[in-house]
Design a protein around this motif. Sequence first.
Motif, mmCIF file in Angstrom:
data_model
loop_
_atom_site.group_PDB
_atom_site.id
_atom_site.type_symbol
_atom_site.label_atom_id
_atom_site.label_comp_id
_atom_site.label_asym_id
_atom_site.label_seq_id
_atom_site.Cartn_x
_atom_site.Cartn_y
_atom_site.Cartn_z
ATOM 1 N N ASP A 116 0.807 -1.218 0.000
ATOM 2 C CA ASP A 116 0.000 0.000 0.000
ATOM 3 C C ASP A 116 0.842 1.270 0.000
ATOM 4 O OD1 ASP A 116 -2.229 -1.587 0.072
ATOM 5 O OD2 ASP A 116 -2.588 -1.344 2.228
ATOM 6 N N LEU A 118 3.433 1.828 -1.837
ATOM 7 C CA LEU A 118 4.048 2.028 -3.149
ATOM 8 C C LEU A 118 3.005 2.429 -4.186
ATOM 9 C CD1 LEU A 118 6.354 -1.131 -3.355
ATOM 10 C CD2 LEU A 118 7.086 1.222 -2.874
ATOM 11 N N THR A 119 3.398 3.310 -5.075
ATOM 12 C CA THR A 119 2.537 3.637 -6.203
ATOM 13 C C THR A 119 2.621 2.505 -7.230
ATOM 14 O OG1 THR A 119 4.383 4.906 -7.133
ATOM 15 C CG2 THR A 119 2.701 6.144 -5.918
ATOM 16 N N PRO A 120 1.621 2.374 -8.108
ATOM 17 C CA PRO A 120 1.634 1.278 -9.089
ATOM 18 C C PRO A 120 2.888 1.298 -9.960
ATOM 19 C CG PRO A 120 -0.534 2.290 -8.985
ATOM 20 C CD PRO A 120 0.376 3.165 -8.172
ATOM 21 N N GLY A 121 3.379 0.100 -10.279
ATOM 22 C CA GLY A 121 4.555 -0.036 -11.127
ATOM 23 C C GLY A 121 4.548 -1.396 -11.785
ATOM 24 N N LYS A 148 -0.021 -7.074 -8.373
ATOM 25 C CA LYS A 148 0.359 -5.663 -8.547
ATOM 26 C C LYS A 148 1.606 -5.462 -9.398
ATOM 27 C CE LYS A 148 -1.900 -3.655 -4.536
ATOM 28 N NZ LYS A 148 -1.776 -2.691 -3.405
ATOM 29 N N ARG A 229 9.833 -0.096 -8.731
ATOM 30 C CA ARG A 229 9.534 0.222 -7.335
ATOM 31 C C ARG A 229 10.524 -0.545 -6.456
ATOM 32 N NH1 ARG A 229 7.777 3.403 -9.943
ATOM 33 N NH2 ARG A 229 5.622 4.068 -10.265
ATOM 34 N N GLY A 254 8.456 6.663 -0.156
ATOM 35 C CA GLY A 254 7.047 6.728 0.197
ATOM 36 C C GLY A 254 6.799 6.291 1.634
ATOM 37 N N LYS A 258 1.704 8.410 2.355
ATOM 38 C CA LYS A 258 2.030 9.050 1.080
ATOM 39 C C LYS A 258 2.806 8.071 0.203
ATOM 40 C CE LYS A 258 4.124 13.212 -0.898
ATOM 41 N NZ LYS A 258 4.949 14.418 -0.635
ATOM 42 N N PRO A 259 2.107 7.197 -0.527
ATOM 43 C CA PRO A 259 2.780 6.204 -1.371
ATOM 44 C C PRO A 259 3.687 6.858 -2.415
ATOM 45 C CG PRO A 259 0.464 5.664 -1.098
ATOM 46 C CD PRO A 259 0.652 7.047 -0.537
ATOM 47 N N ALA A 260 4.808 6.195 -2.701
ATOM 48 C CA ALA A 260 5.747 6.688 -3.721
ATOM 49 C C ALA A 260 6.480 5.500 -4.326
ATOM 50 C CB ALA A 260 6.704 7.714 -3.126
ATOM 51 N N GLU A 261 7.730 5.726 -4.825
ATOM 52 C CA GLU A 261 8.405 4.691 -5.606
ATOM 53 C C GLU A 261 9.217 3.687 -4.786
ATOM 54 O OE1 GLU A 261 6.924 7.709 -7.614
ATOM 55 O OE2 GLU A 261 8.939 8.212 -6.883
#
Length: 270
Positions: A116, A118-121, A148, A229, A254, A258-261
């Motif tokens: 959760d 991580l942003t989608p990759g 995912k 990611r 992230g 605040k999700p990130a890479e």
Amino acid sequence: MNAPAKTEDFAPSIPAGVYAETVLAVTHYTDRLFRFTMTRPQGFRFRSGEFAMIGLMVEGKPVFRAYSIASPAWAEELEFFSIKVPDGPLTSHLQAIKPGDQVLMRKKPTGTLVLDALTPGRRLYMFSTGTGVAPFASLIRDPETYEKFEEVILTHTTRDVAELQYGFDLVNEIQNDELLKEVVGDKLRHYATVTREDFEYRGRITDLISSGKLFSDLGVPPLDPAIDRGMICGSSAMLKDTKELLEKAGLNEGANSKPAEFVIERAFVG
């Protein structure tokens, strides 16, 4: 030598908000590493990749340390992978546990090494050293990871070849599990390296990233924030150096909020 810690030995002194669970199995890999499983409390929920505070009663007082839960969220038992520290406040005692003994665990798990955050990759790297592979042992056995991501690359670096065995056992377990192997297919790749012995792949993971050898060995392009990611778990120096390399490649750190890479587990040092 202390006698095994049975539930009745310290049940009256178990702190509030704490489970007392039974050890089911213990595997000693080397004189520095061991794995154990214990019963899972009814109603205990966690996300794959999270950690829990586990401990023992030592001289009448509870001693806790953060341990990543190595089993996936769906598992009926809880698994942990630990170092042995001869004079460690907890591990000096924990390394002596046997099936039937009791281990304490606080009721609330937490952590940042979760999907959760991580942003989608498309490609997920799991960078680990030593027992830092534990949270990834959870995630590589969770079907959601493969829903995912199209490709999952587990890197595991240790000093000696013998210390890699837990990781090899995990991958073998997946390949021989009728349900998991269908879900995982060929999406999981395992890149194991050592720093002190001759082996197929040698060197610190940070050096292998910097030189580009990691990517050439795997036959994949360098880190790309658009598709790649990362998750990092290991020693404090490894966390710092790997974080800098990912940021240099354009990836941002992230968190649950605040999700990130990429994400780091700062509760772990080992």
